[in-house]
Design a protein around this motif. Structure first.
Motif, mmCIF file in Angstrom:
data_model
loop_
_atom_site.group_PDB
_atom_site.id
_atom_site.type_symbol
_atom_site.label_atom_id
_atom_site.label_comp_id
_atom_site.label_asym_id
_atom_site.label_seq_id
_atom_site.Cartn_x
_atom_site.Cartn_y
_atom_site.Cartn_z
ATOM 1 N N SER A 138 0.837 -1.203 0.000
ATOM 2 C CA SER A 138 0.000 0.000 0.000
ATOM 3 C C SER A 138 0.868 1.247 0.000
ATOM 4 O O SER A 138 2.038 1.207 0.381
ATOM 5 N N LYS A 139 0.298 2.374 -0.410
ATOM 6 C CA LYS A 139 1.098 3.594 -0.460
ATOM 7 C C LYS A 139 1.489 4.064 0.933
ATOM 8 O O LYS A 139 2.575 4.586 1.139
ATOM 9 N N SER A 140 0.638 3.830 1.943
ATOM 10 C CA SER A 140 1.027 4.285 3.283
ATOM 11 C C SER A 140 2.156 3.417 3.829
ATOM 12 O O SER A 140 3.074 3.916 4.476
ATOM 13 N N ASN A 141 2.109 2.137 3.535
ATOM 14 C CA ASN A 141 3.189 1.265 3.980
ATOM 15 C C ASN A 141 4.485 1.585 3.234
ATOM 16 O O ASN A 141 5.565 1.638 3.841
ATOM 17 N N ALA A 142 4.374 1.842 1.930
ATOM 18 C CA ALA A 142 5.556 2.232 1.161
ATOM 19 C C ALA A 142 6.152 3.512 1.761
ATOM 20 O O ALA A 142 7.366 3.600 1.953
ATOM 21 N N SER A 143 5.298 4.443 2.093
ATOM 22 C CA SER A 143 5.754 5.712 2.655
ATOM 23 C C SER A 143 6.491 5.493 3.978
ATOM 24 O O SER A 143 7.513 6.142 4.254
ATOM 25 N N TYR A 144 5.990 4.571 4.788
ATOM 26 C CA TYR A 144 6.661 4.210 6.047
ATOM 27 C C TYR A 144 8.076 3.694 5.778
ATOM 28 O O TYR A 144 9.046 4.077 6.436
ATOM 29 N N HIS A 145 8.195 2.838 4.750
ATOM 30 C CA HIS A 145 9.514 2.286 4.436
ATOM 31 C C HIS A 145 10.450 3.346 3.848
ATOM 32 O O HIS A 145 11.644 3.355 4.147
ATOM 33 N N PHE A 146 9.904 4.266 3.040
ATOM 34 C CA PHE A 146 10.717 5.360 2.495
ATOM 35 C C PHE A 146 11.305 6.173 3.642
ATOM 36 O O PHE A 146 12.476 6.538 3.621
ATOM 37 N N LYS A 147 10.463 6.445 4.636
ATOM 38 C CA LYS A 147 10.904 7.255 5.767
ATOM 39 C C LYS A 147 12.051 6.567 6.512
ATOM 40 O O LYS A 147 13.040 7.212 6.881
ATOM 41 N N THR A 148 11.898 5.268 6.721
ATOM 42 C CA THR A 148 12.942 4.502 7.409
ATOM 43 C C THR A 148 14.263 4.577 6.642
ATOM 44 O O THR A 148 15.333 4.793 7.233
#
Lengths: 96, 96
Positions: free
Chosen positions: A50-60
């Motif tokens: 999902s885009k929110s999960n992808a965004s979480y990983h980008f942040k990490t």
DNA sequence: TCGTTAGTTCAAAAGTTGTTTAACTATAGA
DNA sequence: TCTATAGTTAAACAACTTTTGAACTAACGA
């Protein structure tokens, strides 16, 4: 341990935590092999979440200094932060 | 992804998880700089934790293939598993 | 055989990380 | 201004990891 060594240890741990995940390794692989920047949608597509999960990983990845992000209009383009790899994990990128 | 790549990814993740911890980095550092094998008590002393916790971290490192252990009488001697580092993280040991 | 030392294992508690859903902000185009 | 698109953030939850303390095994020496 002196202060520089402490900071280096913390930086290393942040990096290893960031690398210890299948989704984030897939993101780095896609970025490295594209040889270029990719936008979030493109990367999200290749790592199938999902885009929110992808965004979480980008942040990490961003907070570990492994990728950098450039904003242009609605899109954000991300790419490998090569300097970090060269400093902490010389030779690793080429094994991806 | 084919089967070899899957296994390599799993191996990498196990290694990065093992490296993403201060106590375990301290153990590896002590081992690497000793240039030799050390027994559990010696290593436990340098990384300042209980013996049961040290034992847990040894197991994590062993299962990631980062150290090897030799038993001799009551003592166990551990050392860096250099081949793993050379394969997965070429150049990293020298940055420790 | 008895006590000691070296290290492992187990189970419970505490802490951390990843996933999900929904609400949010910012930009672009009609 | 209205709607759509791109992406972030927050809260709740599940899954996993680390720590702790006690019980355990194995080897050694007296």
């Amino acid at each position: 341990m002196n202060i520089e060594q402490l900071e280096l240890t913390e930086k290393r741990i942040k990096i290893f935590k960031a690398l210890a995940d299948e989704t984030r390794l897939a993101i780095l692989k896609a970025l490295y092999h594209s040889g270029n920047e990719l936008n979030c949608t493109e990367v999200g597509f290749t790592c199938d979440t999902s885009k929110s999960n992808a965004s979480y990983h980008f942040k990490t990845l961003r907070e570990a200094g492994l990728i950098k992000v450039r904003k242009d209009g609605q899109a954000r383009y991300m790419s490998i932060y090569k300097e970090t790899f060269d400093q902490i994990l010389p030779g690793f990128l080429d094994t991806l």
